[in-house]
Design a protein around this motif. Structure first.
Motif, PDB file in Angstrom:
ATOM      1  N   LYS A 104       5.692  -8.892  26.506  1.00  0.00           N
ATOM      2  CA  LYS A 104       7.025  -9.423  26.853  1.00  0.00           C
ATOM      3  C   LYS A 104       7.288 -10.758  26.163  1.00  0.00           C
ATOM      4  O   LYS A 104       8.366 -10.984  25.619  1.00  0.00           O
ATOM      5  N   ASN A 107       8.449 -10.219  22.777  1.00  0.00           N
ATOM      6  CA  ASN A 107       9.583  -9.285  22.643  1.00  0.00           C
ATOM      7  C   ASN A 107       9.217  -7.951  22.014  1.00  0.00           C
ATOM      8  O   ASN A 107       9.994  -7.361  21.260  1.00  0.00           O
ATOM      9  N   PRO A 109       8.705  -4.076  22.230  1.00  0.00           N
ATOM     10  CA  PRO A 109       9.227  -3.041  23.131  1.00  0.00           C
ATOM     11  C   PRO A 109       8.132  -2.277  23.885  1.00  0.00           C
ATOM     12  O   PRO A 109       7.084  -1.949  23.319  1.00  0.00           O
ATOM     13  N   ASP A 133      11.427  -1.184  28.620  1.00  0.00           N
ATOM     14  CA  ASP A 133      12.655  -1.004  27.857  1.00  0.00           C
ATOM     15  C   ASP A 133      13.091   0.456  27.890  1.00  0.00           C
ATOM     16  O   ASP A 133      14.266   0.759  27.676  1.00  0.00           O
ATOM     17  N   LEU A 158      12.771   3.725  21.901  1.00  0.00           N
ATOM     18  CA  LEU A 158      12.437   2.365  21.450  1.00  0.00           C
ATOM     19  C   LEU A 158      12.804   2.172  19.971  1.00  0.00           C
ATOM     20  O   LEU A 158      12.533   1.117  19.402  1.00  0.00           O
TER      21      LEU A 158
END
Ligand code: BG6
Ligand code: MG
Length: 218
Positions: A104, A107, A109, A133, A158
């Protein structure tokens, strides 16, 4: 290794729900007059609810009408849901948060790729829904693991090429599904059982930050 998306199985990887599946199947087996052991429960990992009931009835030598079959599927799930109802964040397996937070913060996915039709309520119960996500579960697939469908749909959601995805799995069928999808498979569990995985760890406490950094490095 240039991995740019991570896919997690749920049962046995994020939470130890295998014990609840076991108790619910055992109750049904006992009601039908036979025993169901923990070793036999190994066969159920990663396997759809319908297929599990077929195997269970085989073990007990029980033949069922369609009506009985449907009734027992519902009964097992109702018992399973009683256990799920009591779950909270304390049931998240050790160091799952460490890996999720690592991803996380960067960033990267994250998707769920599970055979369970109860995946969303479980993630909600243990307060992990917001990390994902994309969620692909037993309601979204037509073909069960070891077919790669569940993971390929996740990669699509994704927007990542399968070769750039990694899968954490505790089931033999799940490792095979990841390999069939041409993804990097990581076995979480006993290396003898998950020998087809590219890498193996007993649990997430054995996965170091250095290893995670290597995975995502270009
Ligand atoms: C998998 C479990 O994740 O989900 C299996 O490993 C289970 O044991 C399957 O049978 C289906 O789960 P559910 O919640 O849809 O009955
Ligand atoms: Mg699993």
């Amino acid at each position: 290794m240039s991995i740019s998306a991570f896919i997690f199985d749920l049962d046995g990887v994020i939470v130890d729900t295998a014990k609840y599946h076991y108790l619910a199947w055992k109750k049904l087996a006992n009601e039908l007059g036979f025993e169901f052991t923990k070793d036999q429960n190994e066969l159920f990992k990663g396997v759809s609810r319908k297929r599990c009931l077929e195997i269970l009835l085989d073990i007990g030598g029980v033949t069922a009408t369609q009506e009985q079959f449907d009734k027992w599927m519902i009964e097992k799930n109702e018992d399973y849901l009683e256990y799920i109802e009591k779950m909270d964040a304390s049931e998240i397996l050790p160091d799952v948060h460490k890996v999720l937070d690592f991803l996380k913060e960067r960033n990267i996915p994250i998707a769920l790729g599970s055979a369970s039709k109860n995946a969303r309520p479980i993630l909600k119960k243990v307060n992990l829904l917001t990390y994902f996500d994309a969620i692909v579960d037993g309601n979204d697939v037509t073909k069960a693991k070891p077919d790669p469908e569940v993971f390929l749909i996740a990669a699509g959601k994704l927007a990542t090429a399968p070769e750039k995805c990694l899968v954490f799995e505790d089931a033999v069928a799940g490792i095979q599904a990841a390999n069939n999808a041409k993804m990097l498979s990581i076995g979480i569990g006993h290396p003898d059982i998950l020998s087809e995985a590219k890498y193996n760890f007993n649990d997430f406490t054995e996965i170091s930050i250095d290893f995670l950094n290597d995975l995502i490095s270009e």
